[in-house]
Design a protein around this motif. Sequence first.
Motif, short mmCIF file in Angstrom:
data_model
loop_
_atom_site.label_atom_id
_atom_site.label_comp_id
_atom_site.label_asym_id
_atom_site.label_seq_id
_atom_site.Cartn_x
_atom_site.Cartn_y
_atom_site.Cartn_z
N ALA A 121 0.75 -1.09 0.31
CA ALA A 121 0.31 -0.02 0.13
C ALA A 121 0.58 1.37 -0.10
O ALA A 121 0.37 2.42 -0.28
CB ALA A 121 -1.43 0.27 1.20
N LYS A 122 2.23 1.10 0.09
CA LYS A 122 2.90 1.99 0.26
C LYS A 122 3.02 3.02 1.52
O LYS A 122 2.82 3.82 1.20
CB LYS A 122 3.01 2.75 -1.21
N ARG A 123 3.00 2.60 2.16
CA ARG A 123 2.86 2.70 3.79
C ARG A 123 3.61 2.09 5.03
O ARG A 123 4.08 0.78 3.78
CB ARG A 123 1.59 2.92 4.36
N GLU A 124 3.85 2.61 6.16
CA GLU A 124 4.92 1.51 6.87
C GLU A 124 3.96 1.75 7.72
O GLU A 124 2.61 2.66 7.92
CB GLU A 124 5.84 2.97 7.45
N ALA A 125 4.29 0.23 8.28
CA ALA A 125 3.68 -0.39 9.47
C ALA A 125 3.70 1.05 10.75
O ALA A 125 5.09 1.05 11.14
CB ALA A 125 3.13 -1.43 9.90
N PRO A 126 2.59 1.48 11.79
CA PRO A 126 3.21 1.65 12.99
C PRO A 126 4.08 1.53 13.67
O PRO A 126 3.42 1.42 15.75
CB PRO A 126 2.39 3.86 13.29
N VAL A 127 5.05 0.26 14.12
CA VAL A 127 4.86 -0.65 14.94
C VAL A 127 7.16 -0.76 15.24
O VAL A 127 7.03 -1.09 13.96
CB VAL A 127 4.52 -1.82 14.44
N ARG A 128 7.48 -0.41 15.94
CA ARG A 128 8.43 0.03 16.22
C ARG A 128 9.23 -1.25 17.25
O ARG A 128 10.64 -1.32 16.65
CB ARG A 128 8.95 1.02 17.21
N GLN A 129 8.14 -2.19 17.51
CA GLN A 129 8.54 -3.27 19.06
C GLN A 129 7.88 -4.62 18.81
O GLN A 129 6.44 -4.23 18.55
CB GLN A 129 9.29 -2.67 20.22
N ARG A 130 8.26 -5.23 18.31
CA ARG A 130 7.41 -7.09 18.59
C ARG A 130 7.50 -8.03 20.20
O ARG A 130 8.88 -7.64 20.52
CB ARG A 130 7.20 -7.19 17.47
N LEU A 131 6.80 -8.29 20.48
CA LEU A 131 7.28 -9.30 21.61
C LEU A 131 6.70 -10.17 21.49
O LEU A 131 5.27 -10.33 21.05
CB LEU A 131 6.66 -8.17 22.69
N CYS A 132 6.62 -11.20 20.84
CA CYS A 132 5.85 -13.11 21.26
C CYS A 132 6.35 -13.82 22.39
O CYS A 132 7.03 -13.81 23.00
CB CYS A 132 7.52 -14.09 19.86
N THR A 133 4.52 -13.94 21.94
CA THR A 133 4.27 -14.92 23.75
C THR A 133 4.87 -16.34 23.76
O THR A 133 4.68 -17.16 24.66
CB THR A 133 3.01 -14.64 23.93
N ILE A 134 6.04 -16.83 22.45
CA ILE A 134 6.14 -17.69 22.66
C ILE A 134 7.95 -17.61 23.23
O ILE A 134 7.86 -18.60 24.18
CB ILE A 134 6.48 -18.55 21.19
N ALA A 135 8.70 -16.48 23.07
CA ALA A 135 9.15 -16.20 23.57
C ALA A 135 9.56 -16.14 24.96
O ALA A 135 10.24 -16.36 25.63
CB ALA A 135 10.04 -15.26 22.80
N LEU A 136 8.07 -15.06 24.86
CA LEU A 136 7.96 -14.87 26.54
C LEU A 136 8.18 -15.91 27.41
O LEU A 136 8.13 -16.09 28.60
CB LEU A 136 6.91 -13.58 26.47
N SER A 137 7.47 -17.15 26.92
CA SER A 137 6.92 -18.32 27.89
C SER A 137 7.94 -19.07 28.07
O SER A 137 8.28 -19.63 29.08
CB SER A 137 6.10 -19.10 26.76
N LYS A 138 9.03 -18.76 27.11
CA LYS A 138 10.51 -19.30 27.50
C LYS A 138 10.66 -18.93 28.67
O LYS A 138 11.66 -19.73 29.75
CB LYS A 138 10.93 -19.31 25.88
N GLU A 139 11.26 -17.27 28.32
CA GLU A 139 11.51 -16.57 29.43
C GLU A 139 11.13 -17.14 30.73
O GLU A 139 11.83 -17.13 31.77
CB GLU A 139 11.35 -15.22 29.06
N LEU A 140 10.44 -17.31 31.07
CA LEU A 140 9.38 -17.09 32.18
C LEU A 140 8.73 -18.72 32.75
O LEU A 140 8.80 -19.45 33.64
CB LEU A 140 7.89 -17.05 32.28
N GLY A 141 10.26 -19.64 31.62
CA GLY A 141 9.51 -21.40 31.95
C GLY A 141 8.43 -21.62 32.46
O GLY A 141 8.25 -23.08 33.32
N LEU A 142 7.74 -21.80 32.03
CA LEU A 142 6.15 -22.26 31.68
C LEU A 142 6.35 -23.66 31.61
O LEU A 142 7.01 -24.18 30.41
CB LEU A 142 5.23 -21.07 30.85
N PRO A 143 5.68 -24.58 32.10
CA PRO A 143 5.46 -25.87 31.96
C PRO A 143 4.38 -26.06 30.53
O PRO A 143 4.13 -27.07 31.16
CB PRO A 143 5.84 -26.28 33.42
#
Length: 329
Positions: A121-143
């Motif tokens: 669409a010749k535009r830019e998404a206004p997103v500068r950071q993302r967080l993956c909940t898979i990565a967060l669950s690993k950081e938390l050590g969820l079983p």
Amino acid sequence: MLEDRTTAASSPTRWPAAYPRGYAVVDVETTGLARDDRIISAAVYRLDAHGEVEDHWYTLVNPERDPGPVWIHGLTSEVLTEAPLFADIAEEFADRLADRVLVAHNAVFDWQMIAREYARAKREAPVRQRLCTIALSKELGLPLPNHKLESLAAHFGVVQRQAHHALDDARVLAEAFRPSLRAAAQGDVRLPLLECRPLTEWNDTPAPRIGRQAGGGYGPSSWRPARRRPACPYPNPGRWEVGGRLKQGMRVAFSGDTSVDRELLEDRATEAGLHVATSLSRVTSLLVTNDPDSGTSKVVKARQYGTPVIDEAAFGQLLRDVEPAPPRQ
């Protein structure tokens, strides 16, 4: 309202100052997994700094092509024909994302699909950071038994009503993210935030347009990824040495999430004269990953074979000065 299942997920008395001030929990359904596939529905739950829901939004999107695996997402050509084009909803979608961290399950996929749509669409998404909940669950050590959304939801007692429906998937993720975020804050866990670089390089490829073809039936679906690169013209000079330059012909493999669109990163490696490998073997020169502790098959093999491992930022620096292959005799 979801009840927190653990005391770790209760509201902490002290909130980490470095945590983001707001989140946009996103889910998109698509015509497939390849770079020329399109978004057919999108949902956003906006959350405040502590993960509480502020509002939610959902839309269908006309992909202007075959809808792909209808048996998964349930959205037919008939349903999507009257839906708005992505360009028509781009501004409202952007308003939902602006000044927030994009949160998604396997966030690299959702981000890349969104970035590609905005590039078209010749535009830019206004997103500068993302967080993956898979990565967060690993950081938390969820079983968790696996990395599926349904497993994360079950861990926090969230009931899914309609899997592969963008609005319900986003709701489920928002409800599971709130106690995850609180557990992270309680333990002062570093959030696995990754940079989102807007996609500005884009060449669209022809794809079957939505609707029936002459003779009946719908056009073929490209929902399965299929992309072949030209063979590398240079012989493999061996492994990359720490502190040295990349050399044309080196075999490079990638693993995990990347800030730059993966295919663009691979394109740049190919253009520099490197061999982009889809798997890792004893002759692989280098593995690029932002998560060296992920335990993926490529990372495990790299350890076994003694293959050098670097992150995306270091690889980007090396790409600026690739040593030419020696002239053929």
